[in-house]
Motif scaffolding. Structure first.
Motif, PDB file in Angstrom:
ATOM      1  N   THR A 146      -6.988   8.914   2.536  1.00 11.12           N
ATOM      2  CA  THR A 146      -6.587   8.068   1.404  1.00 11.12           C
ATOM      3  C   THR A 146      -6.958   6.610   1.670  1.00 11.12           C
ATOM      4  O   THR A 146      -7.491   5.926   0.802  1.00 11.12           O
ATOM      5  CB  THR A 146      -5.063   8.164   1.183  1.00 11.12           C
ATOM      6  OG1 THR A 146      -4.701   9.535   1.172  1.00 11.12           O
ATOM      7  CG2 THR A 146      -4.639   7.514  -0.116  1.00 11.12           C
ATOM      8  N   MET A 147      -6.654   6.156   2.879  1.00 11.28           N
ATOM      9  CA  MET A 147      -6.904   4.748   3.203  1.00 11.28           C
ATOM     10  C   MET A 147      -8.396   4.414   3.190  1.00 11.28           C
ATOM     11  O   MET A 147      -8.795   3.337   2.781  1.00 11.28           O
ATOM     12  CB  MET A 147      -6.346   4.403   4.590  1.00 11.28           C
ATOM     13  CG  MET A 147      -4.846   4.502   4.727  1.00 11.28           C
ATOM     14  SD  MET A 147      -3.932   3.467   3.594  1.00 11.28           S
ATOM     15  CE  MET A 147      -4.467   1.865   4.042  1.00 11.28           C
ATOM     16  N   LYS A 148      -9.201   5.357   3.667  1.00 14.19           N
ATOM     17  CA  LYS A 148     -10.636   5.069   3.803  1.00 14.19           C
ATOM     18  C   LYS A 148     -11.455   5.620   2.641  1.00 14.19           C
ATOM     19  O   LYS A 148     -12.686   5.506   2.661  1.00 14.19           O
ATOM     20  CB  LYS A 148     -11.151   5.676   5.119  1.00 14.19           C
ATOM     21  CG  LYS A 148     -10.584   5.010   6.356  1.00 14.19           C
ATOM     22  CD  LYS A 148     -10.900   5.857   7.590  1.00 14.19           C
ATOM     23  CE  LYS A 148     -10.576   5.102   8.853  1.00 14.19           C
ATOM     24  NZ  LYS A 148     -11.739   4.681   9.605  1.00 14.19           N
ATOM     25  N   LEU A 200      -7.704  -0.672   9.658  1.00 19.38           N
ATOM     26  CA  LEU A 200      -7.803  -0.088   8.311  1.00 19.38           C
ATOM     27  C   LEU A 200      -8.317  -1.146   7.334  1.00 19.38           C
ATOM     28  O   LEU A 200      -8.149  -2.349   7.584  1.00 19.38           O
ATOM     29  CB  LEU A 200      -6.416   0.383   7.848  1.00 19.38           C
ATOM     30  CG  LEU A 200      -5.845   1.631   8.522  1.00 19.38           C
ATOM     31  CD1 LEU A 200      -4.406   1.841   8.086  1.00 19.38           C
ATOM     32  CD2 LEU A 200      -6.678   2.850   8.185  1.00 19.38           C
ATOM     33  N   PRO A 201      -8.901  -0.698   6.243  1.00 18.85           N
ATOM     34  CA  PRO A 201      -9.331  -1.688   5.249  1.00 18.85           C
ATOM     35  C   PRO A 201      -8.142  -2.242   4.467  1.00 18.85           C
ATOM     36  O   PRO A 201      -8.013  -2.053   3.267  1.00 18.85           O
ATOM     37  CB  PRO A 201     -10.282  -0.890   4.343  1.00 18.85           C
ATOM     38  CG  PRO A 201      -9.953   0.524   4.573  1.00 18.85           C
ATOM     39  CD  PRO A 201      -9.295   0.663   5.883  1.00 18.85           C
ATOM     40  N   ALA A 207       0.144   4.535   0.320  1.00 17.08           N
ATOM     41  CA  ALA A 207      -0.097   5.539   1.370  1.00 17.08           C
ATOM     42  C   ALA A 207       0.593   5.127   2.671  1.00 17.08           C
ATOM     43  O   ALA A 207       1.231   5.951   3.341  1.00 17.08           O
ATOM     44  CB  ALA A 207      -1.589   5.702   1.594  1.00 17.08           C
ATOM     45  N   PHE A 219      -5.374   8.916   6.526  1.00 18.83           N
ATOM     46  CA  PHE A 219      -6.597   8.137   6.753  1.00 18.83           C
ATOM     47  C   PHE A 219      -7.648   8.407   5.663  1.00 18.83           C
ATOM     48  O   PHE A 219      -8.413   7.513   5.305  1.00 18.83           O
ATOM     49  CB  PHE A 219      -7.170   8.409   8.148  1.00 18.83           C
ATOM     50  CG  PHE A 219      -6.391   7.704   9.227  1.00 18.83           C
ATOM     51  CD1 PHE A 219      -6.552   6.337   9.428  1.00 18.83           C
ATOM     52  CD2 PHE A 219      -5.470   8.377  10.008  1.00 18.83           C
ATOM     53  CE1 PHE A 219      -5.819   5.666  10.405  1.00 18.83           C
ATOM     54  CE2 PHE A 219      -4.733   7.713  10.981  1.00 18.83           C
ATOM     55  CZ  PHE A 219      -4.900   6.354  11.178  1.00 18.83           C
ATOM     56  N   ASN A 234       0.834  -1.197   0.000  1.00 16.23           N
ATOM     57  CA  ASN A 234       0.000   0.000   0.000  1.00 16.23           C
ATOM     58  C   ASN A 234       0.876   1.257   0.000  1.00 16.23           C
ATOM     59  O   ASN A 234       1.679   1.459   0.915  1.00 16.23           O
ATOM     60  CB  ASN A 234      -0.904  -0.031   1.240  1.00 16.23           C
ATOM     61  CG  ASN A 234      -1.827   1.146   1.268  1.00 16.23           C
ATOM     62  OD1 ASN A 234      -1.448   2.240   1.642  1.00 16.23           O
ATOM     63  ND2 ASN A 234      -3.049   0.930   0.835  1.00 16.23           N
TER      64      ASN A 234
END
Lengths: 272, 289
Positions: free
Chosen positions: B100-102, A116-117, A4, B98, A2
């Motif tokens: 970006t992640m979500k 987190l997903p 990010a 967060f 990932n």
């Protein structure tokens, strides 16, 4: 992996990376910069050594055990500078690898990361990639400083040899990192990262002992340490054959530790 | 939305939760109430796959909850009881990560930042406990997930932000989001929850709707000097305290007042029993058992 999370990890570790990279890099640069002075001293020592050898022929053999007298800049780096690179680089690599697991547990950020997903495998893979890139840059900076030093004081040295040695040091550091990651998974959360020094330090000593002794049993210890296939004097000065068996042993061990780490990381509970 | 059957978790020999069963319906705000160490956080961590259940089953969105699994996380917003983020990073960097992640919407994030009065330029590590909690709220709410799990969300928040936060929860409920809210601050539970469960020492004592609790609402009657022999329908003697007799009452208030007026008390107080007192009574009963 990932992106990010990768950027976040890099941002989080940037300060430590800069401190380690440039403090060690500058140390290596200074070691190389004093090479001309040491070279003069070595020339003077040659006469003295010839005299000592005439008294006791084993003296030079003893000296050779610790690298002997270097005859050019690269050999000088092998005997005087590579020690700093390998030992301190090994310690940095171990702390980095250990922190893949323990840093988020210590700072309690694991709670927000694990919801987190993003699968745990992906989190671990991203963190491992971050360590790989960090160590690659770290090693590049170290060898870069050594190269820069030689450009000033001895521009005709074989830089290809130096960079090849650096590349295998990078692999060795990476192995130490991932072994430290495995160690971190075996320990309770919030264990001090200093525990990770238990990996590079004894392994470095093992290689030193294995190369300093004539005892066959002790010599065999060399297979227990990844510092063996990057032993600087053998590599850069004596040009001995590459220790393929040792290399394969540690490639295999690292792969096993990585596989087990993915299994254990998925099962790791968040217990305060 | 959430179903838990006979969940059990021990930390070595210490009980985290024991035989917990509960369910949370779609679109409701469910309060999970109990003192510190009651097992609220343990259950929440089990639901999020951060801990492994020793026994029992749990389902979210009808999918089984598994330790270390992330497949449900995209629809869950979680706020831990203590907000730990990345101390060296600025608040705006954390929120961007967060987001970006979500895959959250910037307009709603800006709205949350404005409502909660968040300063973006400070480093997270330099924030006070309450301000850290505000970042935790933004992170949990930003993607407007189907399910919000909030562990002690208002502790450390100032009263104005607490009230704005409760408004945000009500807005989330109107949008159809389901909320599991753990707390030991009963006033906030009283304000927003549809149902609640009371937990103590890892066991759920009861699960009731707020409507039922309010229907059963008792009054507290205090008389001074102390006198233990008042007899009116619905009046129950509890205890004496500093020369004051405590009763609970449920029934016709006029009849009670009429009866009390026949005595020469120095002081009489009749007031509603809040959730705090109600739960204290339950806890006391449990301890007596």
């Amino acid at each position: 992996m990932n992106l990010a999370l990768f950027k976040l990890e890099f941002r989080r570790s940037l300060k430590g990376f800069l401190i380690w990279s440039f403090s060690l890099g500058l140390t290596l640069f200074l070691v190389i910069m004093i090479y001309p002075v040491v070279q003069d001293m070595m020339d003077a020592l040659d006469d003295m050594l010839a005299y000592l050898e005439s008294i006791d022929s084993s003296f030079v053999g003893f000296l050779e055990t610790f690298g002997g007298i270097p005859e050019n800049g690269i050999e000088y780096f092998a005997t005087e500078g590579a020690l700093f690179l390998q030992l301190l680089g090994g310690i940095y690599a171990a702390i980095l690898g250990f922190n893949i697991i323990q840093k988020d547990e210590k700072e309690e950020t694991v709670e927000v990361l694990h919801v987190l997903p993003l699968s745990r495998s992906s989190i671990l893979l991203t963190k491992m990639m971050h360590v790989l890139i960090t160590i690659l840059l770290f090693t590049f900076i170290q060898i870069g400083f050594v190269h820069l030093g030689f450009l000033f004081v001895s521009p005709n040295e074989s830089m290809i040899e130096l960079w090849t040695f650096g590349f295998f040091d990078f692999i060795m550091f990476l192995m130490i990192s991932y072994l430290a990651m495995g160690l971190a998974l075996l320990l309770k959360p919030k264990t001090s990262p200093l525990v990770s020094i238990a990996i590079p330090f004894p392994l470095y000593i093992i290689t030193m002992i294995a190369f300093a002794t004539d005892n066959d049993a002790l010599k065999a210890l060399k297979y227990l340490s990844p510092f063996t296939f990057t032993e600087p004097v053998g590599w850069l000065k004596d040009h001995v054959d590459f220790e393929w068996l040792n290399f394969y042993i540690f490639i295999g061990l690292t792969v096993i530790v990585i596989i087990l780490s993915f299994v254990f990381y998925k099962k790791r509970q968040m217990i305060k | 939305m959430i179903k838990v059957y006979n969940a059990k978790k021990y930390y070595g020999k210490t009980c985290g939760i024991e035989d917990v069963s509960m369910h949370v319906e779609n679109g409701e705000i469910f309060g999970f109430v109990g003192p510190n160490g009651a097992g609220k956080t343990t259950l929440i961590r089990l639901l999020l796959g951060l801990l492994e259940m020793d026994d029992g089953d749990a389902f979210i969105f009808d999918e089984p909850v598994k330790m270390g699994s992330n497949h449900l996380n995209k629809d869950i917003g979680y706020m831990p009881s203590e907000t730990h983020m990345f101390d060296d990073l600025k608040v705006k960097e954390i929120i961007t990560f967060f987001k970006t992640m979500k895959k959250a919407d910037q307009t709603y994030i800006d709205y949350l930042i404005e409502r909660l009065d968040i300063s973006l330029e400070k480093k997270f590590g330099a924030l006070s406990f309450g301000n850290k909690k505000k970042i935790g709220i933004v992170v949990a709410l930003m993607s407007q997930p189907k399910l919000l799990i909030l562990d002690e969300p208002t502790s450390g928040l100032d009263p104005l932000i607490q009230s704005r936060f409760l408004e945000l929860l009500n807005d989330a409920k109107k949008r159809g989001q389901t909320i599991l809210l753990s707390s030991h601050v009963l006033s906030e539970i009283e304000k927003v929850c549809d149902r609640l469960a009371l937990i103590k020492s890892g066991k759920i004592l009861f699960t009731r709707s707020m409507k039922d609790i309010k229907n059963e609402e008792h009054k507290r009657v205090l008389v001074s000097p102390n006198y233990q022999n008042l007899h009116v329908d619905g009046l129950t003697y509890v205890k004496d305290d500093d020369g004051i007799s405590n009763y609970t009452f449920k029934g016709d208030i006029n009849q009670l007042v009429k009866h009390l007026s026949t005595y020469q008390f120095k002081d009489v107080t009749i007031r509603d029993i809040g959730l705090d007192e109600l739960f204290s009574m339950y806890y006391e009963k449990e301890e007596i058992k």
